[in-house]
Design an enzyme around this catalytic site. Sequence first.
Site, PDB file in Angstrom:
ATOM      1  N   GLY A 139       0.818  -1.205   0.000  1.00 27.38           N
ATOM      2  CA  GLY A 139       0.000   0.000   0.000  1.00 27.38           C
ATOM      3  C   GLY A 139       0.845   1.245   0.000  1.00 27.38           C
TER       4      GLY A 139
ATOM      5  N   GLY B 256       3.401   1.115   3.119  1.00 30.71           N
ATOM      6  CA  GLY B 256       4.264  -0.005   3.418  1.00 30.71           C
ATOM      7  C   GLY B 256       3.777  -1.296   2.799  1.00 30.71           C
TER       8      GLY B 256
ATOM      9  CB  VAL C  84       0.518  -6.589   4.190  1.00 35.15           C
ATOM     10  CG1 VAL C  84      -0.091  -7.586   5.161  1.00 35.15           C
ATOM     11  CG2 VAL C  84      -0.026  -5.195   4.447  1.00 35.15           C
TER      12      VAL C  84
ATOM     13  CE  LYS D 156      -0.635  -0.515   7.011  1.00 31.04           C
ATOM     14  NZ  LYS D 156      -1.928   0.170   7.261  1.00 31.04           N
TER      15      LYS D 156
ATOM     16  CG  ASP E   8      -8.464   4.457   1.709  1.00 26.22           C
ATOM     17  OD1 ASP E   8      -9.039   4.741   0.634  1.00 26.22           O
ATOM     18  OD2 ASP E   8      -7.316   3.988   1.747  1.00 26.22           O
TER      19      ASP E   8
END
Length: 897
Positions: A593, A596, A598, A613, A719
């Site tokens: 994302g 960062g 995952v 994450k 989001d």
Amino acid sequence: MAIRFLRFIVLLIWVLLALNFVYPFPDNVTDRQALLSFKDSITADPYGVLNSWNNSIHFCRWNGVTCSLRRQRVTSLNLSSQQLAGKLSSHIGNLSFLRGVYLYDNFFHGIIPSQIGRLFRLQYLSLTNNSFQGEFPANLSHCADIRRISVFNNNLEGKLPIEFGSWTKLNLFSLGKNHFTGSIPPSVGNMSSLSTLNLNYNNLTGVIPLELAHLAKLEILFLQENTLWGTVPLPLYNISSLHSVSLISNEFEGTLPSDFGSNLPMLREYFVANNRFSGPLPPSIGTIPESVGELPNLVGLYLSDNNITGAIPTSISNITQLSVLSLETNMLQGSIPTEVFNISTLQLLNLSNNLLSGSIPEQNVGFSSQLVFLYLYRNMFTGPLPSSIGNLKQLVGLYVSNNRLTGDIPASLGDCVMLEELHMEGNLFEGRIPSSFKALQSLKIVDLSNNHISENIPRFFDELHLIEFLNLSHNRLGGEVPIKGLFSNVSRFSVTGNLRLCGGIQALQLPSCPVEILRKKKKTFPYKVILLVLIPLSILLACFAFIFYRHRKSKKINFPVPVLQENQYPRLSYKDLLLATNEFSPNNLLGEGRYGKVYQGVLEPLDHTVAVKVLDVEVRGANKSFLAECEMLRNIRHRNLIKIITACSSTDFKGNDFKALVYEFMPNGNLDNWLHQSPFCKGNEKTLTLLQRLNISIDIAMGLNYLHNHSHTSIIHCDIKPSNILLDEEFVARVGDFGLSRFSFATTLDVNQEKLSSTAVHGTVGYVPPEYGIGGKISAEGDVYSYGILLLEMFSGKKPTGSSTLLDDGNNIHNSVKNALPHRLMDIADPLMVLDQDEHGSTEIQSHNRDAMEVCLILVFEVGLLCSVATPRERIDISVAIKKLQVARDKFLHHGQ
């Protein structure tokens, strides 16, 4: 009495046996042998879907096989998207009760056997996306009951079949992307029920037969990428049901009919790009007469790559639902009518590569607030770029290169915070690069070359981490070239042709920047005394600074993560997570994302699978995202919210900051992968069923309802999108990624900005509510809008942004669904979901399923529309959405009872 009771018991046992065993019919052996012959012709079965085709179970229970309930005869063969390879056995012609053959998205080769013409009950034949060769089987004309034929994207050749007369029930005929030659036979006009004709991407020649105009029910006509020539028959424009026409890349000529708009009230898309049309654009293309509007439903008009001359008619602005206007590569002259920018629904405007002149309109540029792409390059526009360009809050691409634009670059461009590509090269812009550009955090491509831009290169460019290439060459820039960020990699930028630049990385081979040396008279004694005092003092200060730095580092290592009120795991260090994720191996990577990556990991010694994450602390906003997510997840607990296990704020083995969040692992990944053909689907689970989508949509709404109305303080997620919805092993949905979330009231963290600044529009393009783009306050209504868009995407299979929405549907997803309801419901429903629901059971069961599905989908789409209206106060509350969706689910499950 005992005898009667005994007879009753025997009868009951007989009934139970009848329900559990399939009794063979005389012709069942034929069906079974035909299926086994089909299996014998398969050379590759990577998913093992045919493993069940054996003697241990009845063939009606084999994967991909559907039988009629009464006769136990094969009625449907659905093995689509299984990567099967081999030939199609001629024994398929022995399945005499077959109604549907679905083998699309595989690797079949060889010819389509002529024996398929024996299937006189056949209604659906879908062989799309294979490698079939040879000619189209002519004896398929014996299948008089056929409704849909699709052999799109194969290697078929020869001439088109002429036996069209017997297909009076055919409504879809798709032969595109093959190697058919010859002309379109006149007998095409005999298919009286035809609604879709796709002959794209072949080698067809000749003229369009006049008989094509006999297809009174035709809605979609695709003839692009052939070598058809001549004029388009005027009767074709009398087919009032047409809503999509594509004649791209042929050799059609003549002028466009001046009155075709008045005869096509349903037309939504018109593609005639890359032909030889000439003459002016007919003024009547957009006029609306008093009685009925001309082209009232048009959302996409594609006339690019022709020889169209004259001016752009101002009447185009009367097409009030127009989403895409593409007039590129013609010979249009004059200025841009200011009325064009009054079309509030316009998302893509392409006027590039014409002879247009004058200035770009100033006063009305901001009116088209939905504009996403603006192409004006290669014309003769003069004057400045209007400052009102900053009103286009949704703009993703701006292309004004190779014109004669002058003046300063408007600082208002910094308000277009969603901008990803900016092309202004080949003009006469001057002055400095505006400092407001630092707000454009989404920029990927910037080209300002071949202008008269002066002064220094701004330092903020090395902070725009998404930039892939920055072209500042051939300007009048001076001063030192930065060496950090993108300026550390010569392949990511160009500054050639700026003669006053200096410094930069060695690969640029620029001269060193001059250093001004102040020469003063030597004062030996005071100079030495100052040195003797300053050096020890500097050392002492450095020691204090080092101690202070180490003290702060130790505090970071012991960062008080407050999310473990019910923790059953010890606090985790960087080393623990390094081991759990196999040293953050790419093989363990689940996704990536904005802040960062995952990874999947296994915590030892508990052998517990988790998702880790890892934040990229160098990315602007990552630390705030980390703190926000910790704060959000500290006190919230709900079945439909992702559960955080622990957090780690420490340093790695090199002393660098390390921050990570550890979540419960979701074995079915995120919703986006399931909606858009994720490769990890197992076995026959290639898509989500209608019922699964209903349950997931209700789960998401329940999670949002908790955040908005039942948590310790109201929380706005900011989001909501498919990639942030995770699915557990039972497909229960969990809302995740709270890195952008906001409290409605003040907290100890600085994450309660009620009003979004122009530099901090939060969310993802396509899901962000329109009020955020113009500085509106964050609110629960904003989350409801994002949820509404997500709901429409889940059940239509269409993403809200990208080429599939803009060019295929010609509209945004809200308007596309709104315009289709209720009469064209099945046109917008996800076809994979429809196929999954429609191809199970007998004809009676299929009919029931279709009715129940349509009732349910209308209710679901209505909820999505109510959630995603433009005005926040008109949106329904998420609790109301839950009730409406539960009603839709109940109607689906109990339809007809």
